[in-house]
Design a protein around this motif. Structure first.
Motif, PDB file in Angstrom:
ATOM      1  N   LYS A  44       0.832  -1.200   0.000  1.00  0.00           N
ATOM      2  CA  LYS A  44       0.000   0.000   0.000  1.00  0.00           C
ATOM      3  C   LYS A  44       0.868   1.252   0.000  1.00  0.00           C
ATOM      4  O   LYS A  44       0.582   2.230  -0.714  1.00  0.00           O
ATOM      5  N   MET A  45       1.941   1.218   0.779  1.00  0.00           N
ATOM      6  CA  MET A  45       2.874   2.346   0.811  1.00  0.00           C
ATOM      7  C   MET A  45       3.503   2.549  -0.566  1.00  0.00           C
ATOM      8  O   MET A  45       3.575   3.685  -1.074  1.00  0.00           O
ATOM      9  N   LEU A  46       3.953   1.471  -1.209  1.00  0.00           N
ATOM     10  CA  LEU A  46       4.586   1.603  -2.520  1.00  0.00           C
ATOM     11  C   LEU A  46       3.609   2.166  -3.557  1.00  0.00           C
ATOM     12  O   LEU A  46       3.977   3.019  -4.375  1.00  0.00           O
ATOM     13  N   ARG A  47       2.374   1.692  -3.535  1.00  0.00           N
ATOM     14  CA  ARG A  47       1.382   2.187  -4.492  1.00  0.00           C
ATOM     15  C   ARG A  47       1.134   3.677  -4.287  1.00  0.00           C
ATOM     16  O   ARG A  47       1.028   4.448  -5.256  1.00  0.00           O
ATOM     17  N   PHE A  48       1.060   4.085  -3.020  1.00  0.00           N
ATOM     18  CA  PHE A  48       0.796   5.494  -2.741  1.00  0.00           C
ATOM     19  C   PHE A  48       1.968   6.367  -3.179  1.00  0.00           C
ATOM     20  O   PHE A  48       1.770   7.441  -3.769  1.00  0.00           O
ATOM     21  N   VAL A  49       3.185   5.924  -2.894  1.00  0.00           N
ATOM     22  CA  VAL A  49       4.363   6.698  -3.293  1.00  0.00           C
ATOM     23  C   VAL A  49       4.425   6.819  -4.816  1.00  0.00           C
ATOM     24  O   VAL A  49       4.688   7.892  -5.365  1.00  0.00           O
ATOM     25  N   GLN A  50       4.168   5.738  -5.514  1.00  0.00           N
ATOM     26  CA  GLN A  50       4.221   5.773  -6.976  1.00  0.00           C
ATOM     27  C   GLN A  50       3.182   6.736  -7.542  1.00  0.00           C
ATOM     28  O   GLN A  50       3.434   7.434  -8.538  1.00  0.00           O
ATOM     29  N   ALA A  51       2.017   6.801  -6.899  1.00  0.00           N
ATOM     30  CA  ALA A  51       0.945   7.672  -7.387  1.00  0.00           C
ATOM     31  C   ALA A  51       1.115   9.125  -6.965  1.00  0.00           C
ATOM     32  O   ALA A  51       0.602  10.029  -7.636  1.00  0.00           O
ATOM     33  N   SER A  52       1.843   9.359  -5.879  1.00  0.00           N
ATOM     34  CA  SER A  52       1.921  10.712  -5.313  1.00  0.00           C
ATOM     35  C   SER A  52       3.210  11.450  -5.614  1.00  0.00           C
ATOM     36  O   SER A  52       3.204  12.680  -5.760  1.00  0.00           O
ATOM     37  N   PHE A  53       4.331  10.717  -5.673  1.00  0.00           N
ATOM     38  CA  PHE A  53       5.627  11.349  -5.836  1.00  0.00           C
ATOM     39  C   PHE A  53       6.074  11.193  -7.291  1.00  0.00           C
ATOM     40  O   PHE A  53       6.257  10.075  -7.781  1.00  0.00           O
ATOM     41  N   GLN A  54       6.246  12.321  -7.934  1.00  0.00           N
ATOM     42  CA  GLN A  54       6.528  12.333  -9.369  1.00  0.00           C
ATOM     43  C   GLN A  54       7.730  11.473  -9.748  1.00  0.00           C
ATOM     44  O   GLN A  54       7.724  10.804 -10.780  1.00  0.00           O
ATOM     45  N   HIS A  55       8.750  11.484  -8.907  1.00  0.00           N
ATOM     46  CA  HIS A  55       9.976  10.736  -9.211  1.00  0.00           C
ATOM     47  C   HIS A  55      10.147   9.514  -8.311  1.00  0.00           C
ATOM     48  O   HIS A  55      11.260   9.001  -8.167  1.00  0.00           O
ATOM     49  N   GLY A  56       9.060   9.055  -7.708  1.00  0.00           N
ATOM     50  CA  GLY A  56       9.188   7.947  -6.778  1.00  0.00           C
ATOM     51  C   GLY A  56       9.996   8.384  -5.570  1.00  0.00           C
ATOM     52  O   GLY A  56       9.756   9.453  -5.001  1.00  0.00           O
ATOM     53  N   PHE A  57      10.962   7.585  -5.178  1.00  0.00           N
ATOM     54  CA  PHE A  57      11.800   7.939  -4.037  1.00  0.00           C
ATOM     55  C   PHE A  57      12.990   8.812  -4.442  1.00  0.00           C
ATOM     56  O   PHE A  57      13.733   9.288  -3.587  1.00  0.00           O
ATOM     57  N   ARG A  58      13.162   9.015  -5.734  1.00  0.00           N
ATOM     58  CA  ARG A  58      14.295   9.821  -6.207  1.00  0.00           C
ATOM     59  C   ARG A  58      14.011  11.312  -6.055  1.00  0.00           C
ATOM     60  O   ARG A  58      12.859  11.744  -6.060  1.00  0.00           O
TER      61      ARG A  58
END
Length: 369
Positions: free
Chosen positions: A280-294
């Motif tokens: 769930k955390m990964l899906r949210f980050v992918q949808a919310s943060f334009q560059h993922g964790f970068r």
């Protein structure tokens, strides 16, 4: 023509290897002459201590060796290994010649100064054991606290030495020291854990570390992947998500303690809920943060502290608001700004205040606080 040239080069290489190369091998093999000794710990320490004040001890530390840098925990772990009979690495020493007959024939420690200093500290009751994982009843004790029979057995435990003969000059000894201490890359904490810790939790961690989505939005270098850095990211995520408030000083110790708390972890029983929170955390980050964790699309490697802040902060926000909706526009206003960048790149990034600040910064901004 090219084949003829290549054949000629190959012939020259063989001639060089079988001629001059073979001569060099034979020469240096003659130089490295050694024997294997075995001393009881009591004798070894006595040879190290007796005459040390005047620089005439039979076994001594040369000037090119580093000072005593092992922590009390490292020293205790070494003593524990000796007490339970685990094999310990050989000490490398060299027979040193000198014009002064009183100094000639002494043994210079090429590799093993931390071990012999630790043994000395324990024999002189200057080392109080701590953080032992197997002999837990000995935590807080010194050698004199053991039964007399156990002390005697410890003192006559033998340590093996590889002793270079007097043919080994100072240049060779320094060269050997350099090769021993730089010949390989030390294991990182996750590699050590995988080699020493058992249990299903690390298997579960390894499973999540192979998640394609993680590798897409949190890219690492090929060498980092080989060294199990994705496993490190996963285990830090769970450790900080569950208990970041309990962090004190050492990240390695904090993570090790967390893994130890999972000794009874059962994948079938405990895994589903943790896997769901992770995904769930990964899906949210992918949808919310334009560059993922970068930080940007040009970054080819995600720093751990940035990953921790975003991953853990996101998970904590979702715990408070399970139906929180991604908002890339709002996230973009702060996730790539100066303030957040400073939180994940400043000095002391792994101090407790910094860890708390960067995690709660992400959590609070996602919650709109």
């Amino acid at each position: 023509m090219a084949d003829l040239f290549a054949a000629q080069q190959a012939s020259e290489r063989r001639d060089r290897a079988q001629g001059v190369g073979e001569e060099q091998i034979r020469t240096h093999m003659r130089d490295v002459d050694y024997s294997i000794r075995e001393y009881p710990i009591e004798v070894l320490v006595a040879k190290y201590l007796q005459g040390a004040e005047d620089g005439k001890n039979e076994i001594f530390v040369p000037d090119y060796q580093r000072s005593f840098v092992w922590s009390p925990k490292q020293q205790s772990r070494f003593i524990e290994s000796v007490l339970i009979g685990l094999p310990v690495p050989y000490l490398f020493v060299a027979d040193v010649g000198a014009e002064d007959e009183e100094l000639s024939g002494r043994l210079e420690i090429v590799d093993g100064t931390q071990r012999i200093r630790t043994l000395t500290a324990y024999l002189t009751n200057d080392l109080q054991l701590l953080e032992l994982t197997k002999l837990t009843a000995l935590n807080g004790t010194t050698l004199e606290d053991l039964l007399p029979s156990r002390r005697r057995r410890f003192l006559r435990t033998t340590i093996r030495l590889i002793e270079l003969t007097e043919k080994a000059d100072e240049e060779m000894r320094r060269d050997m020291f350099d090769r021993i201490n730089s010949g390989g890359e030390p294991l990182n904490p996750m590699e050590v854990r995988r080699g020493t810790l058992k249990g299903s939790f690390l298997k579960f961690v390894a499973e999540l570390a192979d998640d394609p989505k993680l590798r897409e939005i949190a890219p690492l270098s090929a060498s980092s992947i080989k060294r199990r850095d994705y496993d490190e990211l996963v285990v830090r995520f769970f450790a900080y998500t569950e208990r970041y408030d309990d962090f004190r000083r050492s990240v390695i110790g904090f993570v090790d303690d967390y893994i130890a708390s999972k000794a009874d972890f059962d994948i079938a029983r405990d895994g589903p809920a943790m896997r769901e929170e992770w995904q769930k955390m990964l899906r949210f980050v992918q949808a919310s943060f334009q560059h993922g964790f970068r930080k940007s699309l040009t970054n080819q490697r995600v720093p751990r502290v940035r990953f921790e802040a975003i991953a853990v902060g996101t998970a904590l926000a979702l715990r408070q608001k399970p139906h929180l909706q991604p908002d890339p526009v709002k996230v973009g206003e702060w996730a790539y700004g100066e303030q957040f960048t400073k939180l994940v790149t400043s000095d002391g990034a792994n101090s407790r205040p910094r860890i708390t600040a960067r995690i709660e910064y992400v959590r609070d901004h996602l919650l709109g606080a």
